[in-house]
Design an enzyme around this catalytic site. Structure first.
Site, PDB file in Angstrom:
ATOM      1  N   CYS A 106       0.826  -1.212   0.000  1.00 28.22           N
ATOM      2  CA  CYS A 106       0.000   0.000   0.000  1.00 28.22           C
ATOM      3  C   CYS A 106       0.860   1.262   0.000  1.00 28.22           C
ATOM      4  CB  CYS A 106      -0.919  -0.022   1.220  1.00 28.22           C
ATOM      5  SG  CYS A 106      -1.919   1.451   1.364  1.00 28.22           S
ATOM      6  N   CYS A 144      -0.425   4.116   2.154  1.00 26.42           N
ATOM      7  CA  CYS A 144      -0.257   3.897   3.599  1.00 26.42           C
ATOM      8  C   CYS A 144       1.204   4.123   4.006  1.00 26.42           C
ATOM      9  CB  CYS A 144      -0.627   2.472   4.000  1.00 26.42           C
ATOM     10  SG  CYS A 144      -2.141   1.864   3.288  1.00 26.42           S
ATOM     11  N   ASP A 145       2.135   3.629   3.202  1.00 25.14           N
ATOM     12  CA  ASP A 145       3.525   3.542   3.651  1.00 25.14           C
ATOM     13  C   ASP A 145       4.516   4.409   2.885  1.00 25.14           C
ATOM     14  OD1 ASP A 145       2.683   1.635   5.494  1.00 25.14           O
ATOM     15  OD2 ASP A 145       2.916   0.001   4.057  1.00 25.14           O
TER      16      ASP A 145
END
Ligand code: NDP
Length: 340
Positions: free
Chosen positions: A133, A136-137
């Site tokens: 992701c 997300c990261d």
């Protein structure tokens, strides 16, 4: 007992809920405890959802879906379904909390899960430089060198997005042509931070407690080499989430839930399926949403064929409290059986 329970909170699940709620079926929608909202929660700008000419962020679009479903009376529960029994006329859905819900119809809109490379090092280094992701990261990889595996739209989207943070983004693809759409390809090709490594597979992810490289294999020459990296994003597609339904619902050769023609009807009466879990081909937010509509309409038609008395109990009320249909009896465990 519910008239309809919808499992899944992506575009398919929420659209089914909007239609079911507007049909006054008082749907219960089970969103996941940790992944509520589905795949769009991991997406940045959504540019191809009709109605948003300037684009919209994926999570914001899902907030709209949910608000619209709740506006008409959908009840949303944030928990994971651990078990289903869909075979009887009364369906049973058990949640992680231990709570069990009964329903006359169920819509399976469980979507799909990230595909893995299948390496031991992938699991070991997950969260330590290996990610599925970018939104997300990506933030953790400022001024780093990273790679994205895959040649589809997801890989292009992730790679392009990650150039906001990383100094260098390799795209590792097992072929010499991309599967991604032309517009996504062109955007990635035009980005100076992105370098394509063609005909390459990841044989191993290197690193003790965090990623420091990968072993690449050239699929043409068979040669292997090491590439130093700070992070690896895997974007090689998804597999339909069908584990809850094994041995109950028929699957297609592609592993999706089998439905009857263009409908959402599964092999079990009263059980409908929608979204990515039935779609091995298109897998767009808009096609998932449309498929949720089909499921809600199919469920509505199915419910209309059931005896009036079965439909009478209010949400949360037990079937045992309602009078059984003419010619049928409700057993102590809530099953409807035909009377002699
Ligand atoms: P796809 O299935 O389209 O692509 C997967 C890619 O990963 C392919 O290039 C495939 O290679 C490669 N791959 C698969 N398995 C492996 C493996 N084990 N090892 C190495 N490589 C592998 O998945 P996506 O997630 O990219 O896209 C899914 C759907 O979502 C598509 O319909 C896409 O259009 C859509 N989408 C749309 C977006 C948008 O429009 N904004 C954004 C993201 C997704 P190969 O080509 O060799 O098969």
């Amino acid at each position: 007992m519910r008239q309809i329970v919808i499992i899944g909170s992506g575009p398919a699940g929420y659209t089914a809920a909007i239609y079911a709620a507007r049909a006054n079926l008082k749907p219960l929608l089970i969103a996941s405890s940790v992944e509520a909202g589905g795949e769009l929660m991991n997406t940045t700008e959504v540019e191809n959802y009709p109605g948003f000419p300037d684009g919209i962020q994926g999570p914001e679009l899902m907030e709209h879906f949910q608000a619209q479903a709740e506006r008409f009376g959908t009840e949303v529960v944030y928990d994971d379904v651990t078990e289903v029994d869909l075979t009887g006329e009364v369906k049973k859905i058990t949640l992680g909390s231990g709570e069990t819900h009964e329903a006359l119809s169920v819509v399976a809109a469980t979507g799909s899960a990230y595909r893995k490379l299948g390496l031991e090092s992938e699991d070991r280094l997950s969260g330590h430089g290996v990610s599925w992701c970018a939104t997300c990261d990506g933030f953790f990889f400022r001024q780093k060198t990273i790679a994205v595996v895959g040649g589809g739209d997801s890989a292009m989207e992730e790679a392009t997005f990650l150039t906001r943070f990383a100094d260098k983004v390799y795209v590792i693809h097992r072929k010499d042509t991309l599967r991604a759409s032309k517009i996504m390809q062109d955007r990635a090709f035009a980005n100076e931070k992105i370098e394509f490594l063609w005909n390459s597979t990841v044989e191993e992810i290197l690193g003790g407690d965090k990623v420091n490289g990968v072993v690449l294999k050239d699929t043409v020459s068979g040669e292997t080499r090491e590439l130093a990296l700070d992070g690896l994003f895997i974007a090689i597609g998804n597999d339909p989430r069908v584990h809850l339904f094994h041995k109950q619902l028929d699957l297609t050769i592609e592993g999706t839930i089998a439905v009857d023609g263009r409908s959402s009807r599964t092999n079990l009466p009263g059980v409908f399926a929608a979204g990515d879990v039935i779609d091995p081909t298109y897998r767009q937010a808009i096609t998932a949403a449309a498929s949720g509509t089909v499921a809600a309409l199919d469920a509505e038609h199915y419910l209309a064929t059931l005896p009036e008395q079965l439909l009478a109990p209010a949400a949360g009320e037990s079937i045992a409290a309602a009078s059984p249909a003419a010619g049928s009896t409700v057993t102590s465990d809530g099953q409807l059986v035909a009377s002699a």
